[in-house]
Scaffold this active site. Structure first.
Site, PDB file in Angstrom:
ATOM      1  N   GLU A  49       7.040 -27.508   2.706  1.00  0.00           N
ATOM      2  CA  GLU A  49       7.337 -28.737   2.238  1.00  0.00           C
ATOM      3  C   GLU A  49       6.442 -29.281   1.290  1.00  0.00           C
ATOM      4  O   GLU A  49       6.785 -30.337   0.417  1.00  0.00           O
ATOM      5  CB  GLU A  49       7.536 -29.928   3.297  1.00  0.00           C
ATOM      6  CG  GLU A  49       8.483 -29.389   4.564  1.00  0.00           C
ATOM      7  CD  GLU A  49       8.059 -28.416   5.657  1.00  0.00           C
ATOM      8  OE1 GLU A  49       8.470 -28.719   6.816  1.00  0.00           O
ATOM      9  OE2 GLU A  49       7.240 -27.525   5.185  1.00  0.00           O
ATOM     10  N   CYS A  72       6.522 -30.207  10.934  1.00  0.00           N
ATOM     11  CA  CYS A  72       5.402 -30.522  11.740  1.00  0.00           C
ATOM     12  C   CYS A  72       4.849 -31.822  11.843  1.00  0.00           C
ATOM     13  O   CYS A  72       5.177 -32.649  10.964  1.00  0.00           O
ATOM     14  CB  CYS A  72       4.191 -29.557  11.727  1.00  0.00           C
ATOM     15  SG  CYS A  72       3.334 -29.788   9.833  1.00  0.00           S
ATOM     16  N   ALA A 151       5.406   8.578  13.582  1.00  0.00           N
ATOM     17  CA  ALA A 151       5.699   9.638  12.572  1.00  0.00           C
ATOM     18  C   ALA A 151       5.972  10.787  13.456  1.00  0.00           C
ATOM     19  O   ALA A 151       4.840  11.348  13.866  1.00  0.00           O
ATOM     20  CB  ALA A 151       5.017   9.561  11.533  1.00  0.00           C
ATOM     21  N   SER A 165      -1.229  18.662  12.585  1.00  0.00           N
ATOM     22  CA  SER A 165      -0.481  17.402  12.615  1.00  0.00           C
ATOM     23  C   SER A 165      -0.325  16.736  11.274  1.00  0.00           C
ATOM     24  O   SER A 165       0.146  15.683  11.119  1.00  0.00           O
ATOM     25  CB  SER A 165      -0.836  16.364  13.578  1.00  0.00           C
ATOM     26  OG  SER A 165      -2.036  16.106  13.380  1.00  0.00           O
ATOM     27  N   TRP A 167       0.539  15.428   7.677  1.00  0.00           N
ATOM     28  CA  TRP A 167       1.906  15.103   7.064  1.00  0.00           C
ATOM     29  C   TRP A 167       2.981  15.550   7.682  1.00  0.00           C
ATOM     30  O   TRP A 167       3.795  16.587   7.218  1.00  0.00           O
ATOM     31  CB  TRP A 167       1.813  15.908   5.490  1.00  0.00           C
ATOM     32  CG  TRP A 167       0.336  15.597   4.939  1.00  0.00           C
ATOM     33  CD1 TRP A 167      -0.153  16.672   4.012  1.00  0.00           C
ATOM     34  CD2 TRP A 167      -0.065  14.376   4.467  1.00  0.00           C
ATOM     35  NE1 TRP A 167      -1.222  15.814   3.454  1.00  0.00           N
ATOM     36  CE2 TRP A 167      -1.505  14.466   3.591  1.00  0.00           C
ATOM     37  CE3 TRP A 167      -0.142  12.994   5.225  1.00  0.00           C
ATOM     38  CZ2 TRP A 167      -2.312  13.426   3.515  1.00  0.00           C
ATOM     39  CZ3 TRP A 167      -1.206  12.036   4.880  1.00  0.00           C
ATOM     40  CH2 TRP A 167      -1.933  12.231   3.964  1.00  0.00           C
ATOM     41  N   ARG A 181       2.390  -1.768   6.478  1.00  0.00           N
ATOM     42  CA  ARG A 181       1.062  -2.726   6.604  1.00  0.00           C
ATOM     43  C   ARG A 181       0.786  -3.859   5.861  1.00  0.00           C
ATOM     44  O   ARG A 181       0.091  -4.757   6.639  1.00  0.00           O
ATOM     45  CB  ARG A 181      -0.234  -1.312   6.267  1.00  0.00           C
ATOM     46  CG  ARG A 181      -0.164  -0.131   7.130  1.00  0.00           C
ATOM     47  CD  ARG A 181      -1.220   0.687   6.569  1.00  0.00           C
ATOM     48  NE  ARG A 181      -1.539   1.865   7.504  1.00  0.00           N
ATOM     49  CZ  ARG A 181      -2.404   2.935   6.954  1.00  0.00           C
ATOM     50  NH1 ARG A 181      -3.139   2.796   5.934  1.00  0.00           N
ATOM     51  NH2 ARG A 181      -2.415   3.895   7.766  1.00  0.00           N
ATOM     52  N   THR A 193      -8.057   8.749  17.567  1.00  0.00           N
ATOM     53  CA  THR A 193      -7.242   8.804  16.251  1.00  0.00           C
ATOM     54  C   THR A 193      -8.411   8.814  15.363  1.00  0.00           C
ATOM     55  O   THR A 193      -8.435   9.455  14.123  1.00  0.00           O
ATOM     56  CB  THR A 193      -6.165   7.595  15.944  1.00  0.00           C
ATOM     57  OG1 THR A 193      -5.212   8.055  16.947  1.00  0.00           O
ATOM     58  CG2 THR A 193      -5.709   7.926  14.656  1.00  0.00           C
ATOM     59  N   GLU A 284      -0.784   2.021  15.103  1.00  0.00           N
ATOM     60  CA  GLU A 284      -0.935   3.306  14.629  1.00  0.00           C
ATOM     61  C   GLU A 284      -1.864   4.090  15.275  1.00  0.00           C
ATOM     62  O   GLU A 284      -3.209   3.943  15.196  1.00  0.00           O
ATOM     63  CB  GLU A 284      -1.326   3.399  13.126  1.00  0.00           C
ATOM     64  CG  GLU A 284      -0.229   2.486  12.224  1.00  0.00           C
ATOM     65  CD  GLU A 284      -0.552   2.855  10.746  1.00  0.00           C
ATOM     66  OE1 GLU A 284      -0.945   4.035  10.415  1.00  0.00           O
ATOM     67  OE2 GLU A 284      -0.478   1.826   9.943  1.00  0.00           O
ATOM     68  N   SER A 292       0.442   3.966  26.599  1.00  0.00           N
ATOM     69  CA  SER A 292       0.105   2.702  27.320  1.00  0.00           C
ATOM     70  C   SER A 292       0.899   1.479  26.803  1.00  0.00           C
ATOM     71  O   SER A 292       1.008   0.654  27.633  1.00  0.00           O
ATOM     72  CB  SER A 292      -1.614   2.785  27.050  1.00  0.00           C
ATOM     73  OG  SER A 292      -2.262   3.845  27.590  1.00  0.00           O
TER      74      SER A 292
END
Length: 359
Positions: A49, A72, A151, A165, A167, A181, A193, A284, A292
């Site tokens: 606004e 608001c 992926a 693992s 690509w 992202r 990771t 990721e 989990s």
């Protein structure tokens, strides 16, 4: 009239991430033409606004304002938008949906009406709700909207049994992940990771973007000081949740610009980052942490990239053993399916109805 609200909804959709705040668009109309418009682009910055009224200037007097969410009525990081509309001499305000935030929840509408402004609520309400699944879900849970990215191969594997693992998906899908992202406030991964892949967890696109907060769950502070995350902590923030009381280790991270916080539970971590202004978080991570999050029912949206290759073996992305009734398992509804290069991208949300009315 509907076209002005549709324009406001389109404006709201331009914002990539607004933290814990909703995406909002506003359009000011005077004598049948648009004289001002705006969107809320970033947490702590002016609301939609404000941008729209500033653009309209003196033409805002006697105008109609179309806004996707109730203005608001409280002082937060910015002044109340309801007061701005009143002071600007707006004649009418058309609102797509009432704000479910308890700090607003009808108070903005009441304030406008008390000032003699004509108020209408409900125009394109469902379209307005669809703008803010993260905001609406976070109000309910008091934690960020959790997006899980995976992926995998066609048979749901993240690696060969040999451990290879690299690509899993193609170049186009990996670029699309950077677009994903760019829509979140934080990216979370596990120390496993970090050790295995040494990720940067940054947005790398051919345009200027805001870098998300990078979060690592690392109970024993095993994150290598030579990792990309630690080496770039002064350029883009890194937050590690840990239970380690090894002061020598802790000091080494702090000296390199890494922030440390207490790791309690996943729920505790999510609530803590929500308190830090994170409204949308991307997971990721490897199978242990993915499992989990899924078992804890924390995942609100799942973005799944699938390669058309079959890996076989035991390297699945989800490694829990469901023993209860099928009806008790969380169900996700497919929102979109598209091909990205040679891969398939599915976007699924938990607990939503699809276009056919099915859950």
């Amino acid at each position: 009239m509907k076209q002005y609200m549709q324009h406001a909804i389109q404006l709201a959709g331009f914002a990539s991430s607004t933290g814990v705040n909703p995406h909002v668009g506003a359009v000011v109309v005077k004598d049948g033409r648009i004289v001002g418009f705006g969107a809320h682009l970033k947490a702590g910055e002016p609301h939609a606004e404000v941008h729209a009224i500033r653009m309209a200037g003196a033409a805002a007097y006697g105008s109609t304002v179309y806004v996707t969410l109730e203005p608001c009525s409280h002082h937060g990081k910015t002044p109340p938008c309801a007061d701005l509309l009143i002071e600007s001499g707006v004649r009418r305000v058309v609102i797509a949906m009432e704000d479910p935030n308890p700090l607003v929840a009808g108070r903005g509408i009441k304030r406008l009406k008390a000032a003699g402004i004509d108020v209408e609520v409900g125009l394109l309400a469902e379209e307005a709700r669809a703008l803010n699944p993260a905001f609406l879900r976070s109000l309910e849970t008091k934690r960020p909207y959790v997006v899980l990215k995976t992926a995998t191969s066609l048979d749901g594997k993240v690696a060969l049994d040999s451990g290879d693992s690299k690509w899993v998906t193609g170049t186009e899908a990996r670029r699309d992940v950077h677009e994903l992202r760019a829509t979140v406030d934080a990216i979370l991964t596990g120390v496993g990771t970090v050790i295995a892949d040494n990720p940067a967890l940054t947005v790398r696109l051919d345009r200027e973007t805001t870098q998300p907060l990078r979060i690592v769950l690392d109970r024993d502070l095993r994150t290598p000081l030579s990792s990309q995350l630690v080496r770039t902590a002064t350029d883009s923030p890194v937050l590690i949740y840990t239970t380690s009381d090894d002061q020598v280790k802790r000091d080494a991270f702090i000296e390199r610009g890494v922030e440390l916080a207490d790791y309690t539970t996943l729920d505790g971590v999510l609530k803590d980052v929500y308190g830090r202004g994170v409204g949308r978080i991307l997971i990721e991570a490897g199978p242990t942490l993915v499992t989990s999050f899924l078992d804890g029912r924390f995942v609100d949206e799942w973005v799944m990239y699938q390669s058309p290759r079959v890996f076989g073996g035991s390297g699945g992305v989800y490694r829990s053993s469901q023993t209860g009734l099928l009806d008790a398992i969380d169900a996700f509804t497919v929102q979109t399916v598209e091909t990205v290069g040679a891969d398939v991208k599915l976007v699924m949300r938990k607990g939503e109805t699809d276009v056919h009315g099915n859950r």
